[in-house]
Write a protein that holds these residues in place. Sequence first.
Motif, PDB file in Angstrom:
ATOM      1  N   THR A 130      93.470 -40.744 -46.072  1.00 61.08           N
ATOM      2  CA  THR A 130      92.069 -40.800 -46.495  1.00 61.08           C
ATOM      3  C   THR A 130      91.301 -39.628 -45.913  1.00 61.08           C
ATOM      4  N   ARG A 131      91.565 -39.313 -44.662  1.00 60.08           N
ATOM      5  CA  ARG A 131      90.904 -38.173 -44.017  1.00 60.08           C
ATOM      6  C   ARG A 131      91.216 -36.882 -44.769  1.00 60.08           C
ATOM      7  N   GLN A 132      92.471 -36.698 -45.143  1.00 62.36           N
ATOM      8  CA  GLN A 132      92.859 -35.497 -45.882  1.00 62.36           C
ATOM      9  C   GLN A 132      92.184 -35.454 -47.258  1.00 62.36           C
ATOM     10  N   GLU A 133      92.054 -36.618 -47.886  1.00 62.07           N
ATOM     11  CA  GLU A 133      91.392 -36.685 -49.191  1.00 62.07           C
ATOM     12  C   GLU A 133      89.918 -36.302 -49.073  1.00 62.07           C
ATOM     13  N   VAL A 134      89.251 -36.803 -48.048  1.00 64.03           N
ATOM     14  CA  VAL A 134      87.834 -36.499 -47.830  1.00 64.03           C
ATOM     15  C   VAL A 134      87.648 -35.017 -47.513  1.00 64.03           C
ATOM     16  N   CYS A 172      82.364 -43.893 -51.586  1.00 61.34           N
ATOM     17  CA  CYS A 172      81.830 -42.543 -51.360  1.00 61.34           C
ATOM     18  C   CYS A 172      82.698 -41.487 -52.051  1.00 61.34           C
ATOM     19  N   ILE A 173      84.002 -41.670 -52.016  1.00 63.08           N
ATOM     20  CA  ILE A 173      84.919 -40.742 -52.686  1.00 63.08           C
ATOM     21  C   ILE A 173      84.690 -40.791 -54.193  1.00 63.08           C
ATOM     22  N   ASN A 231      83.439 -37.665 -56.550  1.00 62.91           N
ATOM     23  CA  ASN A 231      84.167 -37.231 -57.751  1.00 62.91           C
ATOM     24  C   ASN A 231      83.287 -37.303 -58.995  1.00 62.91           C
ATOM     25  N   ALA A 232      82.476 -38.353 -59.107  1.00 67.01           N
ATOM     26  CA  ALA A 232      81.585 -38.490 -60.257  1.00 67.01           C
ATOM     27  C   ALA A 232      80.537 -37.374 -60.274  1.00 67.01           C
ATOM     28  N   PRO A 255      73.685 -45.840 -61.311  1.00 63.59           N
ATOM     29  CA  PRO A 255      75.025 -45.281 -61.527  1.00 63.59           C
ATOM     30  C   PRO A 255      75.671 -44.855 -60.216  1.00 63.59           C
ATOM     31  N   ILE A 256      76.982 -44.794 -60.207  1.00 66.20           N
ATOM     32  CA  ILE A 256      77.717 -44.485 -58.979  1.00 66.20           C
ATOM     33  C   ILE A 256      77.352 -43.118 -58.429  1.00 66.20           C
ATOM     34  N   TYR A 257      77.036 -42.165 -59.302  1.00 71.05           N
ATOM     35  CA  TYR A 257      76.750 -40.824 -58.826  1.00 71.05           C
ATOM     36  C   TYR A 257      75.372 -40.713 -58.173  1.00 71.05           C
ATOM     37  N   LEU A 258      74.589 -41.778 -58.183  1.00 68.83           N
ATOM     38  CA  LEU A 258      73.260 -41.759 -57.563  1.00 68.83           C
ATOM     39  C   LEU A 258      73.154 -42.655 -56.336  1.00 68.83           C
TER      40      LEU A 258
END
Length: 122
Positions: A5-9, A63-64, A68-69, A112-115
């Motif tokens: 997860t750390r690497q993904e973030v 948050c991820i 992405n969104a 929406p998720i992006y907000l």
Amino acid sequence: MSGATRQEVLGLYRKVLRIARRWQSQSGLDKDSDVEKKYICQEARNLFKQNRNITDPQLIKNCIEECNARIEIGLHYKIPYPRPTHLPPMGLATQSGRRLHRQVELRKQAKPIYLHSHHESG
């Protein structure tokens, strides 16, 4: 936070900074591009710093997904700023009538998720 997860973030953070480095505004003007590049870097820095102490795996996943969104929407519309939603203050229907506290809950759910990390002013 697990190692994966750390690497993904961290990968998402680097991706946002790469996007900012190559960003071109819709107007094509260098001045506008510089302002938007600066906004992208500052927004990423602020949000990643704000969320660095989150340990709940579900919140990290949310948050991820939001990141992405926002990347997809920004690249698609070529606008780095969050696209606001426009809902009238009492515009969401409820079964139990038009109570303000229920409207506030429905507005949070309809966001929406992006907000999710974008704070409304007013």
